[in-house]
Design an enzyme around this catalytic site. Structure first.
Site, PDB file in Angstrom:
ATOM      1  N   CYS A 164      17.691  25.185  41.023  1.00 29.84           N
ATOM      2  CA  CYS A 164      18.907  25.377  41.826  1.00 29.84           C
ATOM      3  C   CYS A 164      20.076  24.532  41.312  1.00 29.84           C
ATOM      4  O   CYS A 164      19.885  23.428  40.822  1.00 29.84           O
ATOM      5  CB  CYS A 164      18.649  24.967  43.265  1.00 29.84           C
ATOM      6  N   ARG A 207      20.231  26.851  34.264  1.00 27.20           N
ATOM      7  CA  ARG A 207      19.124  26.154  34.933  1.00 27.20           C
ATOM      8  C   ARG A 207      18.112  27.123  35.515  1.00 27.20           C
ATOM      9  O   ARG A 207      17.004  26.732  35.868  1.00 27.20           O
ATOM     10  CB  ARG A 207      19.680  25.265  36.057  1.00 27.20           C
ATOM     11  N   TRP A 244      16.899  28.976  43.159  1.00 28.18           N
ATOM     12  CA  TRP A 244      15.653  29.334  42.474  1.00 28.18           C
ATOM     13  C   TRP A 244      14.577  29.238  43.558  1.00 28.18           C
ATOM     14  O   TRP A 244      14.268  28.153  44.044  1.00 28.18           O
ATOM     15  CB  TRP A 244      15.397  28.336  41.353  1.00 28.18           C
ATOM     16  N   ASN A 301      19.595  21.116  47.193  1.00 25.17           N
ATOM     17  CA  ASN A 301      18.536  21.152  46.172  1.00 25.17           C
ATOM     18  C   ASN A 301      17.459  20.183  46.612  1.00 25.17           C
ATOM     19  O   ASN A 301      17.778  19.126  47.161  1.00 25.17           O
ATOM     20  CB  ASN A 301      19.055  20.662  44.817  1.00 25.17           C
ATOM     21  N   GLY A 302      16.202  20.541  46.313  1.00 25.91           N
ATOM     22  CA  GLY A 302      15.110  19.645  46.685  1.00 25.91           C
ATOM     23  C   GLY A 302      14.171  20.354  47.638  1.00 25.91           C
ATOM     24  O   GLY A 302      14.200  21.580  47.766  1.00 25.91           O
ATOM     25  N   GLU A 326       2.749  23.585  21.315  1.00 25.82           N
ATOM     26  CA  GLU A 326       4.176  23.784  21.550  1.00 25.82           C
ATOM     27  C   GLU A 326       4.641  25.145  21.016  1.00 25.82           C
ATOM     28  O   GLU A 326       5.427  25.844  21.658  1.00 25.82           O
ATOM     29  CB  GLU A 326       4.968  22.630  20.915  1.00 25.82           C
ATOM     30  N   LYS A 332       6.321  28.033  23.314  1.00 24.39           N
ATOM     31  CA  LYS A 332       7.647  28.614  23.027  1.00 24.39           C
ATOM     32  C   LYS A 332       7.541  30.129  23.041  1.00 24.39           C
ATOM     33  O   LYS A 332       8.367  30.814  23.630  1.00 24.39           O
ATOM     34  CB  LYS A 332       8.089  28.142  21.655  1.00 24.39           C
ATOM     35  N   GLU A 358       6.861  31.526  26.730  1.00 24.47           N
ATOM     36  CA  GLU A 358       7.892  31.381  27.773  1.00 24.47           C
ATOM     37  C   GLU A 358       9.102  32.278  27.567  1.00 24.47           C
ATOM     38  O   GLU A 358       9.723  32.699  28.527  1.00 24.47           O
ATOM     39  CB  GLU A 358       8.287  29.928  27.999  1.00 24.47           C
ATOM     40  N   HIS A 399     -16.009  26.833  19.043  1.00 23.50           N
ATOM     41  CA  HIS A 399     -16.573  26.527  20.365  1.00 23.50           C
ATOM     42  C   HIS A 399     -16.100  27.516  21.419  1.00 23.50           C
ATOM     43  O   HIS A 399     -16.200  27.244  22.611  1.00 23.50           O
ATOM     44  CB  HIS A 399     -16.211  25.092  20.771  1.00 23.50           C
ATOM     45  N   LYS A 412      15.497  25.353  34.001  1.00 19.82           N
ATOM     46  CA  LYS A 412      15.705  24.339  32.973  1.00 19.82           C
ATOM     47  C   LYS A 412      15.242  22.965  33.436  1.00 19.82           C
ATOM     48  O   LYS A 412      14.593  22.239  32.717  1.00 19.82           O
ATOM     49  CB  LYS A 412      17.186  24.301  32.597  1.00 19.82           C
TER      50      LYS A 412
END
Ligand code: F6R
Length: 599
Positions: free
Chosen positions: A2, A27, A76, A102-103, A472, A476, A479, A495, A594
């Site tokens: 948000c 964001r 969000w 926000n929160g 990583e 990438k 996402e 394994h 973000k």
């Protein structure tokens, strides 16, 4: 996640608030809204689901109205689906108080039950609406005292149309101090180019912004310069922020090292750690705590601290650390890595480490952010704002600084760096130029992606320093392209994951010429024997790999500790072009935010 914006001043508030919401789009959000008072004192509320374009259509006519104060929000979804009712601003029963938040209000159910018993009518499923009714019932100051959780709030009252109320606990809020008035934002990026001075609100601070005055308390506010250049927050010639930021890789690595490394003197200087240098020789163990991409940087950091500072180091996910029933141990240092400096899980983990009285260090990009402020000491990335949701340049910068930090710990503990350390230092100086060589292959990688874009599953493999790079690289790809990708350590193949391999399951392998090269080759032979397709990232000059792999992207040779920096660049470009080939919104991938400021 948000975004909050607000403005009170001599200019028209609504267009400013709307433009600033646009700057916070990166964001991640699913709905948006604004509340404002025009000069006749009429309050207005406009909300829309989806992109800001939808909100813009609705406020088109309103924009011509002179407005004195306005607040805006991009939401969000956490509590309740993304719809107009759940979008902010929220308001009380009488529509006299409007707020954006926000929160998370952790005790919202209990508060809501109490308020409903008192006759309050709720319209949305959000925790935020509780705050609006609480203010109606108890007034602003008392209401926020009743809240358990995290908040950054900007609010306006119908009977005080020339004021914005603000408060912060746990979620970031920054006030821009301009010549024309006061700006409110959840992220200083929104204020770039508008003001030169800002106040980062501290936890527990509240305030009142009026046309010509600002009141913040209980702690005295500190006005500091805004260290973001408006140009840095623009795409320039690039189609996406993500591509721009990948191409900034070479420069951010150079910036991370500037004034900090002196190979001729065998010396690392980290001004941010000088204040705690005396404590370093006593440190017996280190915990590196972070999330997502910053966590993978932490895994590489742990290997560096073990090798170069001879320091037992563990990497722990912040979301696990905060709830772990682990024993408190003496002489522990914690290192918190965060691009945004506001990640809720990492902040909560830091709170726990503070209670344990550990030496808490930060590696943070966003200047003045909560993690930077709450740690005992730390090092800034100085990589500039990262706008693309998928972290790219910050990761490269984190890896460079982790090399410096491990060298610094080594030199502080042993008073002299080892030969391995000397080679690493010499190579660090050359690494930025080598990144540029990798970036030159961007077009070739784009063409290569055409051969792979139809696959739905990928396995990324690496060993040693390159194992976290495999994780990583896979993150990438998943996402931004939504393809399934898993990262594995090469030796773990047999394994389990080898069962997946067939001609439809390509493997991206990190197979540089290092002490694990032969081991990686054996792993790749196993894949070839099962008809798996291989895309290798290998060292320039390695002819043998071309016979085994279907495709090869070559990177310059470097010391093993820095291979992750060079290997990451082609993986970032591969993920970027893959997502573009699928027509995805690369800078704002679905469901992602973000800065993850909620648990
Ligand atoms: C992935 C990504 C996230 C972040 C994670 C931590 O591309 O960006 O995984 O790395 O949310 O964020 P920071 O570093 O801001 O704490």
């Amino acid at each position: 996640m948000c975004g909050i914006t607000g403005y009170i001043g001599k200019k028209e508030a609504l267009p400013i608030v709307f433009e600033n919401l646009k700057k916070l789009e990166y964001r991640g959000y699913d709905s948006a809204g604004v509340a404002f008072f025009d000069f006749s004192g009429d309050q207005k509320l406009v909300k829309a689901v989806g992109k800001l374009g939808n909100l813009e259509k609705l406020i088109k006519d309103e924009k011509s109205l002179p407005t004195m104060a306005a607040i805006g929000h991009t939401r969000w979804a956490t509590h309740g689906v993304p719809n107009e009712v759940n979008a902010h601003p929220h308001f009380d029963c009488k529509k006299e108080f409007f707020l954006v938040h926000n929160g998370i209000i952790e005790n919202y159910r209990e508060l809501k039950d109490g308020l409903m018993k008192k006759g309050h009518n709720f319209r949305s499923q959000t925790d935020t609406e509780v705050l609006a009714h609480l203010v109606e019932e108890y007034g602003f100051d008392l209401a926020i005292k009743k809240v358990i959780g995290a908040y950054a709030i900007a609010a306006i009252f119908k009977n005080e149309p020339q004021k914005i109320y603000i408060a912060r606990l746990g979620s970031p809020l920054v006030i821009g101090v301009g010549k024309d008035g006061y700006y409110v934002a959840s992220d200083p990026t929104a204020l770039a180019g508008l003001v030169k001075k800002v106040i980062f609100l501290k936890d527990g601070q509240r305030g009142l912004l009026a046309l010509n005055s600002i009141k913040i308390g209980p702690a005295r506010p500190k006005i500091v310069p805004l260290e973001i250049d408006a140009e840095q927050a623009k795409k320039g010639k690039f189609p996406h922020f993500m591509l721009k930021e990948i191409f900034e890789g070479s420069e951010v690595v150079a910036a991370a090292l500037r004034g900090r490394i002196f190979p001729q003197k065998n010396l690392i200087k980290l001004g941010g750690l000088e204040g705690v240098a005396g404590k370093i020789p006593k440190i017996k163990r280190m915990e590196i705590i972070s999330c997502g991409t910053s966590y993978y940087a932490g895994m590489i950091g742990a290997a560096l601290f073990k090798e170069l500072a001879n320091l037992p180091t563990e990497t722990i996910l912040a979301s696990e650390y905060r709830y772990a029933r682990d024993p408190k141990q003496n002489n522990t240092a914690c290192l918190f890595i965060s691009q945004s400096g506001e990640t809720a899980d990492t902040l909560a983990a830091l709170k726990k480490a503070k209670e344990r009285k550990y030496l808490n260090l930060g590696l943070v990009n966003a200047v003045g952010s909560s993690i930077a402020r709450e740690t005992d000491a730390g090092v800034y990335n100085h990589a500039g704002p990262e706008i693309g949701v998928a972290s790219t340049k910050a990761f490269l910068s984190q890896l460079s600084i982790l090399s410096l930090m491990s060298l610094y710990f080594g030199q502080t503990k042993f008073e002299k760096n080892s030969q391995t350390a000397r080679s690493l230092m010499a190579e660090l100086v050359r690494i930025s130029a080598k990144i540029q060589l990798v970036l030159k292959q961007s077009e070739a990688i784009r063409s290569l992606v055409k051969k792979y874009a139809h696959y739905k599953n990928f396995l990324y493999l690496g060993r040693g320093y390159n194992y976290p790079v495999a994780l990583e690289g896979a993150l990438k790809l998943k996402e931004i392209s939504y393809a399934h990708a898993e990262g594995y350590a090469g030796g773990e193949m047999k394994h389990g994951p080898i069962a997946l391999i067939d001609k439809n399951f390509p493997v991206v392998a990190l197979v540089n010429k290092n002490h694990l090269y032969e081991k990686m080759i054996s792993n790749l032979e196993e894949i070839k024997a099962r008809n798996g397709k291989i895309l290798a990232i290998a060292s320039i000059g390695d002819k043998a790999i071309a016979k085994l792999a279907d495709d090869v992207i070559y990177v310059p040779e470097t010391v093993e500790q820095l291979e992750p920096i060079l290997n990451t660049v082609p993986l970032q470009l591969f993920a970027y072009y893959f997502a573009v080939a699928h027509g995805n919104d690369v800078d704002k991938p679905r469901n992602l935010a973000k800065s993850v400021t909620v648990e």
